[in-house]
Design a protein around this motif. Structure first.
Motif, short mmCIF file in Angstrom:
data_model
loop_
_atom_site.label_atom_id
_atom_site.label_comp_id
_atom_site.label_asym_id
_atom_site.label_seq_id
_atom_site.Cartn_x
_atom_site.Cartn_y
_atom_site.Cartn_z
N GLY A 50 0.47 -1.31 -0.18
CA GLY A 50 0.19 -0.10 0.24
C GLY A 50 1.24 1.24 0.24
N GLU A 51 1.96 1.29 0.03
CA GLU A 51 2.74 1.79 -0.11
C GLU A 51 3.39 2.04 -1.67
OE1 GLU A 51 4.15 1.19 3.62
OE2 GLU A 51 5.72 1.51 3.01
N LEU A 52 3.76 3.50 -2.22
CA LEU A 52 4.77 3.66 -3.18
C LEU A 52 6.01 4.35 -2.91
CD1 LEU A 52 4.43 4.44 -6.10
CD2 LEU A 52 3.56 6.79 -6.25
N MET A 53 6.92 4.39 -3.74
CA MET A 53 7.82 3.84 -3.24
C MET A 53 8.86 4.31 -4.69
SD MET A 53 8.80 0.93 -1.26
CE MET A 53 8.08 -0.68 -1.80
N LYS A 98 7.46 9.22 3.77
CA LYS A 98 8.41 7.93 4.67
C LYS A 98 10.02 9.29 4.11
CE LYS A 98 8.90 4.03 6.04
NZ LYS A 98 7.76 3.00 6.45
N LEU A 99 11.00 9.47 4.72
CA LEU A 99 12.04 9.56 4.12
C LEU A 99 13.00 8.50 4.35
CD1 LEU A 99 13.01 13.67 4.58
CD2 LEU A 99 12.28 11.84 2.65
N THR A 100 14.41 8.18 3.99
CA THR A 100 14.75 7.42 4.67
C THR A 100 16.28 7.66 4.76
OG1 THR A 100 15.82 6.73 2.15
CG2 THR A 100 14.48 5.52 3.07
N ASN A 105 5.40 11.24 8.37
CA ASN A 105 5.44 12.81 8.52
C ASN A 105 4.31 13.35 6.83
OD1 ASN A 105 7.88 13.45 9.86
ND2 ASN A 105 8.27 12.34 8.98
N THR A 106 3.10 14.40 6.99
CA THR A 106 2.10 14.59 6.20
C THR A 106 2.87 16.35 5.96
OG1 THR A 106 0.53 13.86 7.63
CG2 THR A 106 0.57 15.20 5.61
N ALA A 107 2.56 15.61 4.57
CA ALA A 107 2.96 17.50 3.99
C ALA A 107 1.60 18.17 3.35
CB ALA A 107 3.96 17.33 2.67
N ARG A 108 1.80 18.69 3.12
CA ARG A 108 0.20 19.23 3.41
C ARG A 108 0.09 20.58 1.87
NH1 ARG A 108 -3.52 22.77 6.63
NH2 ARG A 108 -5.09 23.43 5.70
N PHE A 127 5.39 6.99 0.05
CA PHE A 127 4.61 7.92 0.02
C PHE A 127 3.44 6.98 0.15
CE2 PHE A 127 7.36 9.82 -2.77
CZ PHE A 127 7.51 10.65 -2.67
N LYS A 128 2.24 7.68 1.02
CA LYS A 128 0.95 7.26 1.05
C LYS A 128 0.05 8.17 1.28
CE LYS A 128 0.70 5.32 5.62
NZ LYS A 128 0.54 4.70 7.30
#
Length: 272
Positions: free
Chosen positions: A90-93, A124-126, A197-200, A261-262
């Protein structure tokens, strides 16, 4: 006489305890119903890659359902990249490729264009990662690398050297900043590397706001004197009318680092 008194006391306790027991049962039932309702609400709010009923009523559109990439294509392409991007759990990488800018799968853009809108994504950053969320991307500039547009920067400020660079001063390439133009607040609420984290973004007319984890960390006005001066001092100075398109695509950047991303969604807003 003693017998009468004892009988009266027994009746008192009998009637006192009976209703209390019923009230207690009713209270427990009400608490169970409330708990069930709260759990249902939590499930609705926290399910990944879905919209709540309230969000649907507010006009949100889901751009990624955890499986399909039908709302996206490669920048300057007609289809989604065949490599460099992956969907898992369910995550786009965007996959790692030695930090090269748009040289593996390349950037991806929304099929639709937006002018007045609110966009939100969990990321989510690595460690040491660099990526970005670009907007008002028109694909009209022949950049030869990453597509050109205003950028909400995604960066590991502690480990990536870009955090100390910027033509408008150090810090204009840090997380949540308007890339190379304006710095996000230094006190921004970042949860950390390896955490979600959430970006908007909120755009109405020329007014733009950047948010990180629910807190506004930057705002500016496209076309203002401040904005024009910032562009003149930036790497975008050579691009005519940079960032001033009436509408454009939203872009997720391939900068050669692993980023997740999700919960990607957007809603169009009325013109201001």
């Amino acid at each position: 006489m003693k017998t009468f008194v004892l009988y009266g006391i027994a009746l008192f306790f009998l009637y006192s305890c009976g209703p209390a027991s019923n009230n207690s049962a009713e209270t427990e039932t009400a608490e169970e119903e409330t708990s069930t309702a709260e759990m249902t609400a939590v499930v609705e709010e926290t399910s990944d890659n879905t919209l709540t009923e309230q969000e649907r009523q507010e006009g949100w559109t889901l751009l990624f359902d955890g499986q399909s990439i039908s709302n996206w294509r490669g920048a300057h392409k007609e289809t989604f990249p065949e490599q460099g991007w992956k969907i898992e759990d369910g995550e786009l990488m965007v996959l790692a490729s030695d930090g090269a800018e748009s040289q593996n799968g390349g950037d991806i853009v929304t099929e639709s264009e937006y002018s007045n809108f609110e966009f939100q994504v969990d990321f989510k950053l690595t460690e040491g990662a660099n990526s970005g969320i670009k907007y008002f991307v028109t694909e009209g500039y022949n950049s030869g690398a990453s597509a050109i547009g205003l950028e909400y920067q995604l960066l590991d400020d502690e480990k990536h050297p870009d955090a100390k660079k910027g033509n408008n001063g150090g810090g204009t390439r840090t997380l949540a900043s308007l890339y190379d133009l304006k710095s996000a607040d230094a006190s921004k609420p970042f949860k950390g590397i390896g955490e979600w984290n959430t970006a908007r973004l909120v755009v109405q007319g020329n007014k733009v706001e950047h948010y990180l984890n629910g807190e506004k960390v930057l705002e500016y006005e496209r076309g203002s004197e401040e904005y024009t001066d910032l562009v003149k001092n930036s790497k975008y100075e050579k691009w005519e009318n940079f960032g001033m398109a009436e509408s454009g695509h939203i872009l997720l950047q391939d900068h050669g680092d692993l980023v997740y991303f999700k919960n990607i969604k957007v809603r169009e807003l009325p013109a201001s």
